[in-house]
Design a protein around this motif. Structure first.
Motif, PDB file in Angstrom:
ATOM      1  N   ASN A  51       0.816  -1.213   0.000  1.00 27.56           N
ATOM      2  CA  ASN A  51       0.000   0.000   0.000  1.00 27.56           C
ATOM      3  C   ASN A  51       0.853   1.268   0.000  1.00 27.56           C
ATOM      4  O   ASN A  51       0.419   2.305  -0.516  1.00 27.56           O
ATOM      5  CB  ASN A  51      -0.940   0.002   1.200  1.00 27.56           C
ATOM      6  N   LEU A  52       2.057   1.185   0.568  1.00 23.36           N
ATOM      7  CA  LEU A  52       2.971   2.330   0.520  1.00 23.36           C
ATOM      8  C   LEU A  52       3.408   2.581  -0.922  1.00 23.36           C
ATOM      9  O   LEU A  52       3.521   3.731  -1.352  1.00 23.36           O
ATOM     10  CB  LEU A  52       4.185   2.055   1.410  1.00 23.36           C
ATOM     11  N   ARG A  53       3.616   1.509  -1.662  1.00 26.74           N
ATOM     12  CA  ARG A  53       3.967   1.631  -3.078  1.00 26.74           C
ATOM     13  C   ARG A  53       2.864   2.328  -3.862  1.00 26.74           C
ATOM     14  O   ARG A  53       3.130   3.140  -4.761  1.00 26.74           O
ATOM     15  CB  ARG A  53       4.221   0.244  -3.653  1.00 26.74           C
ATOM     16  N   ASP A  54       1.612   2.030  -3.535  1.00 28.86           N
ATOM     17  CA  ASP A  54       0.476   2.540  -4.305  1.00 28.86           C
ATOM     18  C   ASP A  54      -0.216   3.735  -3.650  1.00 28.86           C
ATOM     19  O   ASP A  54      -1.339   4.066  -4.013  1.00 28.86           O
ATOM     20  CB  ASP A  54      -0.560   1.420  -4.487  1.00 28.86           C
ATOM     21  N   ILE A  55       0.432   4.399  -2.704  1.00 28.98           N
ATOM     22  CA  ILE A  55      -0.247   5.428  -1.918  1.00 28.98           C
ATOM     23  C   ILE A  55      -0.798   6.558  -2.790  1.00 28.98           C
ATOM     24  O   ILE A  55      -1.935   7.013  -2.590  1.00 28.98           O
ATOM     25  CB  ILE A  55       0.693   5.989  -0.820  1.00 28.98           C
ATOM     26  N   ASP A  56      -0.032   7.023  -3.764  1.00 31.85           N
ATOM     27  CA  ASP A  56      -0.502   8.131  -4.608  1.00 31.85           C
ATOM     28  C   ASP A  56      -1.660   7.704  -5.492  1.00 31.85           C
ATOM     29  O   ASP A  56      -2.641   8.443  -5.655  1.00 31.85           O
ATOM     30  CB  ASP A  56       0.648   8.669  -5.466  1.00 31.85           C
ATOM     31  N   ARG A  99      -9.386   7.315  -4.553  1.00 24.46           N
ATOM     32  CA  ARG A  99     -10.204   7.384  -3.337  1.00 24.46           C
ATOM     33  C   ARG A  99     -10.295   6.042  -2.621  1.00 24.46           C
ATOM     34  O   ARG A  99     -11.315   5.693  -2.025  1.00 24.46           O
ATOM     35  CB  ARG A  99     -11.610   7.914  -3.656  1.00 24.46           C
ATOM     36  N   LYS A 100      -9.214   5.301  -2.702  1.00 27.76           N
ATOM     37  CA  LYS A 100      -9.104   4.052  -1.952  1.00 27.76           C
ATOM     38  C   LYS A 100      -8.375   4.374  -0.653  1.00 27.76           C
ATOM     39  O   LYS A 100      -7.160   4.556  -0.629  1.00 27.76           O
ATOM     40  CB  LYS A 100      -8.324   3.002  -2.761  1.00 27.76           C
ATOM     41  N   ARG A 101      -9.109   4.431   0.430  1.00 24.53           N
ATOM     42  CA  ARG A 101      -8.546   4.896   1.701  1.00 24.53           C
ATOM     43  C   ARG A 101      -7.952   3.732   2.497  1.00 24.53           C
ATOM     44  O   ARG A 101      -8.536   3.264   3.476  1.00 24.53           O
ATOM     45  CB  ARG A 101      -9.628   5.617   2.509  1.00 24.53           C
ATOM     46  N   THR A 102      -6.801   3.284   2.055  1.00 22.54           N
ATOM     47  CA  THR A 102      -6.091   2.254   2.810  1.00 22.54           C
ATOM     48  C   THR A 102      -5.554   2.871   4.096  1.00 22.54           C
ATOM     49  O   THR A 102      -5.545   4.091   4.265  1.00 22.54           O
ATOM     50  CB  THR A 102      -4.925   1.686   1.993  1.00 22.54           C
ATOM     51  N   LEU A 103      -5.081   2.017   4.987  1.00 20.22           N
ATOM     52  CA  LEU A 103      -4.496   2.539   6.229  1.00 20.22           C
ATOM     53  C   LEU A 103      -3.318   3.447   5.920  1.00 20.22           C
ATOM     54  O   LEU A 103      -3.135   4.490   6.575  1.00 20.22           O
ATOM     55  CB  LEU A 103      -4.042   1.368   7.110  1.00 20.22           C
ATOM     56  N   THR A 104      -2.537   3.108   4.912  1.00 21.19           N
ATOM     57  CA  THR A 104      -1.394   3.933   4.516  1.00 21.19           C
ATOM     58  C   THR A 104      -1.842   5.305   4.040  1.00 21.19           C
ATOM     59  O   THR A 104      -1.227   6.322   4.369  1.00 21.19           O
ATOM     60  CB  THR A 104      -0.595   3.218   3.415  1.00 21.19           C
ATOM     61  N   VAL A 105      -2.919   5.359   3.274  1.00 19.45           N
ATOM     62  CA  VAL A 105      -3.456   6.653   2.825  1.00 19.45           C
ATOM     63  C   VAL A 105      -3.928   7.472   4.023  1.00 19.45           C
ATOM     64  O   VAL A 105      -3.716   8.691   4.088  1.00 19.45           O
ATOM     65  CB  VAL A 105      -4.604   6.430   1.829  1.00 19.45           C
ATOM     66  N   LEU A 106      -4.537   6.819   4.985  1.00 17.89           N
ATOM     67  CA  LEU A 106      -5.091   7.526   6.144  1.00 17.89           C
ATOM     68  C   LEU A 106      -4.013   8.066   7.075  1.00 17.89           C
ATOM     69  O   LEU A 106      -4.153   9.168   7.625  1.00 17.89           O
ATOM     70  CB  LEU A 106      -6.028   6.594   6.921  1.00 17.89           C
ATOM     71  N   ILE A 107      -2.924   7.307   7.280  1.00 16.94           N
ATOM     72  CA  ILE A 107      -1.918   7.739   8.266  1.00 16.94           C
ATOM     73  C   ILE A 107      -0.690   8.367   7.619  1.00 16.94           C
ATOM     74  O   ILE A 107       0.114   9.000   8.312  1.00 16.94           O
ATOM     75  CB  ILE A 107      -1.485   6.570   9.169  1.00 16.94           C
ATOM     76  N   GLY A 108      -0.508   8.212   6.319  1.00 19.78           N
ATOM     77  CA  GLY A 108       0.610   8.833   5.627  1.00 19.78           C
ATOM     78  C   GLY A 108       1.860   7.969   5.552  1.00 19.78           C
ATOM     79  O   GLY A 108       1.952   6.906   6.167  1.00 19.78           O
ATOM     80  N   ARG A 109       2.840   8.436   4.782  1.00 21.96           N
ATOM     81  CA  ARG A 109       4.065   7.671   4.531  1.00 21.96           C
ATOM     82  C   ARG A 109       4.886   7.427   5.796  1.00 21.96           C
ATOM     83  O   ARG A 109       5.289   6.303   6.075  1.00 21.96           O
ATOM     84  CB  ARG A 109       4.937   8.405   3.511  1.00 21.96           C
ATOM     85  N   ARG A 110       5.170   8.498   6.541  1.00 17.07           N
ATOM     86  CA  ARG A 110       6.061   8.363   7.686  1.00 17.07           C
ATOM     87  C   ARG A 110       5.501   7.406   8.727  1.00 17.07           C
ATOM     88  O   ARG A 110       6.218   6.534   9.227  1.00 17.07           O
ATOM     89  CB  ARG A 110       6.312   9.740   8.317  1.00 17.07           C
TER      90      ARG A 110
END
Length: 326
Positions: A227-232, A238-249
């Motif tokens: 999900n970090l790979r596909d965050i952008d 508008r796929k709100r994965t946990l990574t999208v919700l909390i951010g990269r860091r």
């Protein structure tokens, strides 16, 4: 003639907005004549072989833990547990290919092209293959239930298949609301490991639960890398994965924490089962994965981190199984 009258000319169509993906059907704006049909290699790639170790790890740990209760090996049951786990993993991968493809989520993904999004295979065909693997898992699970006479586990099996489908399928897939890691932890950690132990020993010792937590955390780490790979792309879709919700860091910290806790569990187990110290050899794959997650510059680099984390998982499971059996 000087020219064609204006009334016979084709009017230029107004500017169209770029497609953002249709939740009901695939994008068909391209010329279908230019799309090649999926090859056997494409179908194998869509099974996402990098993720299959995550299905093997809980069976290894669960089988080893069962030996602590019943020294007799139940190889047939263990084999069918492996069939269930691997079939569910492949099934959910094809189901994700179908569901993300028809929503347009995979239109601009970084990793290997998916069958549905690339239009190399018809969505209905991909869906059929996903259901075929779910059926294999169901039949293998039914065989286990018949062998053990634990009929209540039919409900567990049904819930597992439903969870696999609704990860990205249905109108409100939980994978689009930041719950993917939670369900992966439960089903590919706790349920898969403890279930494997129970059907072989009809009991679940604390070693199985500890191993289940570790297996679940490593599976979640793989999902975080993905999900970090596909965050952008996920944000755009508008796929709100946990990574999208909390951010990269925060994802980088969480990835590191999952792996650290898993190996902390291994160290604790090693105090009672010395062979478990060998699980630390899996750090040879885990540490480079952590380094990549923290220092990557291009999203495709995370494919290596994903593969290394999967390798970490199966090595961890194999050494832990050996520790319990030895």
């Amino acid at each position: 003639m000087a020219g064609t009258p204006s009334k016979n000319r084709k009017r230029t169509s107004p500017n169209r907005q770029p497609s953002r993906g249709n939740p009901q059907k695939t994008n068909e704006s391209r010329d279908p004549r230019r799309v090649e049909k999926a090859t056997a290699r494409d179908w194998i790639g869509a099974a996402r072989l990098r993720t299959l170790p995550l299905a093997v790890t809980p069976v290894l740990i669960g089988t080893g833990a069962a030996h602590l209760v019943d020294v007799q090996f139940h190889w047939v049951i263990a084999l069918f547990c492996l069939i269930v786990s691997v079939s569910l993993q492949i099934g959910v991968n094809y189901a994700n290919d179908y569901s993300d493809g028809i929503r347009g989520t995979d239109d601009h993904r970084v990793g290997p092209a998916r069958l549905t999004a690339s239009r190399k295979a018809k969505p209905r065909t991909v869906l059929f293959v996903a259901f075929a693997f779910f059926a294999i898992a169901a039949l293998a699970g039914l065989a286990i239930v018949i062998r053990t006479q634990q009929w209540w586990m039919l409900v567990v099996g049904a819930v597992c298949i439903l969870a696999a489908w609704f990860y990205t399928g249905g109108k409100r897939p939980y994978g689009y609301y930041g719950l993917g890691e939670l369900f992966v932890f439960v089903f590919f950690g706790l349920v898969a490991t403890a279930g494997t132990t129970y059907v072989q020993a009809l009991a679940v010792p604390q070693e199985a639960w500890l191993g289940a937590v570790a297996a679940g955390l490593l599976a979640c780490a793989v999902l975080l890398a993905n999900n970090l790979r596909d965050i952008d792309q996920d944000r755009a879709a508008r796929k709100r994965t946990l990574t999208v919700l909390i951010g990269r860091r925060a994802t980088q910290w969480l990835f590191t924490a999952f792996i650290a806790v898993a190996f902390g569990i291994a160290v604790f187990i090693a105090l009672f089962y010395p062979i478990a110290w060998l699980t630390l050899l899996a750090l040879l794959a885990a540490l480079p994965a952590i380094l990549i997650v923290w220092t990557y510059r291009l999203p495709k680099e995370l494919l290596v981190a994903l593969a290394l984390t999967s390798l970490t998982s199966i090595a961890y499971g194999a050494f832990l199984c050996w520790a319990f059996i030895g």
